[in-house]
Design an enzyme around this catalytic site. Structure first.
Site, PDB file in Angstrom:
ATOM      1  N   ASP A 180       0.902  -1.291  -0.108  1.00 53.46           N
ATOM      2  CA  ASP A 180       0.054  -0.059  -0.013  1.00 53.46           C
ATOM      3  C   ASP A 180       0.697   1.151   0.089  1.00 53.46           C
ATOM      4  O   ASP A 180       1.755   1.470   0.676  1.00 53.46           O
ATOM      5  CB  ASP A 180      -0.695  -0.113   1.224  1.00 53.46           C
ATOM      6  CG  ASP A 180      -1.901  -1.093   1.266  1.00 53.46           C
ATOM      7  OD1 ASP A 180      -2.153  -1.477   0.086  1.00 53.46           O
ATOM      8  OD2 ASP A 180      -2.707  -1.379   2.332  1.00 53.46           O
ATOM      9  N   ASP A 231     -13.358  -4.579  -2.706  1.00 59.61           N
ATOM     10  CA  ASP A 231     -13.515  -4.484  -1.117  1.00 59.61           C
ATOM     11  C   ASP A 231     -14.887  -4.979  -0.715  1.00 59.61           C
ATOM     12  O   ASP A 231     -15.847  -4.329  -0.900  1.00 59.61           O
ATOM     13  CB  ASP A 231     -13.326  -3.305  -0.637  1.00 59.61           C
ATOM     14  CG  ASP A 231     -11.913  -2.518  -1.239  1.00 59.61           C
ATOM     15  OD1 ASP A 231     -10.928  -3.581  -1.300  1.00 59.61           O
ATOM     16  OD2 ASP A 231     -11.691  -1.281  -1.622  1.00 59.61           O
TER      17      ASP A 231
END
Length: 257
Positions: free
Chosen positions: A11, A130
């Protein structure tokens, strides 16, 4: 049988690798290029980079680091974050990425999946999903803008339906980010993976929850996923990728050594 893939996930925020728990409270892990190099040397099959602020900020990933990563690693890598057009995707691929992944922009404009697949080929196009399990409704819901705690919101899509929709539109691979499991390290959500696997005919990558070597084996053996993505356990050196592959091989799972 194709070898199962091990995929570290990095990330990226403001040019550095960070990691949160359940998509919140991110801490800085380190610089992008040395980490990418380390994982490639340890035996990762592929890397995924998420610019976690790009979509919620309404900007495209700052691409300068993509070219630097391409120079130091010889394994495929995928870049995600704020890709809203074929031009955005082309720029990332020109810098040396092998795939692009879209998530929030695909929810805002599902036609984008088709446009990218038509232009670059389905093998280049990954859709990240997600997914959050809502205990009250007993349903798996797709969430949007998860890189920003203040803007995260549920969409009208249930996970299973969206998985089918993105395939119709040309997704060549799906990464299922199981939000309830993210960073908690108590295993992948096998039940959810099986539900998605039933309707997923493209490569499926499990993401969220890896905490031990057994968790990877479980995802491959019990949910037949094609790859497993993890961050915390690799960043914090809880698991070495080379050792993980030896372990999986002993469990009878096909991996590239």
């Amino acid at each position: 049988m194709l070898a199962k893939r091990i995929i570290p996930c990095l990330d990226v925020r403001d040019g550095q690798v960070v990691k949160g728990v359940q998509f919140r409270n991110h801490e800085i892990i380190g610089d992008i290029v040395p980490l990418a190099k380390r994982y490639a040397e340890e035996g990762a099959d592929e890397l995924v980079f998420y610019d976690i602020t790009a979509s919620s900020d309404g900007r495209v990933v700052d691409k300068s680091w993509v070219a630097r990563v391409a120079e130091v690693i010889d394994i495929p890598f995928c870049v995600a974050g704020g890709i809203k057009s074929a031009e955005d995707a082309a720029r990332i691929l020109e810098f040396g990425a092998d795939k692009v992944s879209i998530n929030s922009p695909a929810l805002a404009n599902p036609q984008l999946i088709t446009d990218l697949a038509d232009k670059f080929g389905v093998q280049c196009i990954v859709v990240g999903i997600d997914s959050y399990y809502d205990k009250e409704t007993g349903k798996y819901q797709v969430y949007q803008f998860t890189g920003d705690e203040e803007r995260t919101k549920a969409t009208q899509w249930e996970t299973r339906d969206w998985v089918q929709e993105v395939q119709k539109r040309g997704a060549g691979e799906i990464v299922l980010n199981m939000m309830n499991q993210d960073g908690v390290r108590n295993g992948y959500d096998i039940e959810q993976l099986n539900m998605v696997r039933e309707v997923c005919n493209v490569p499926l990558i499990a993401s969220g929850g890896a905490g031990a070597m057994e968790h990877f084996a479980e995802a491959y053996q019990k949910a037949n996923v094609d790859g497993a993505l993890a961050a915390s356990v690799f960043h914090k050196q809880v698991i070495n990728i080379g050792e993980l592959k030896q372990y999986l091989k002993q469990q009878g799972i096909e991996v590239r050594l």
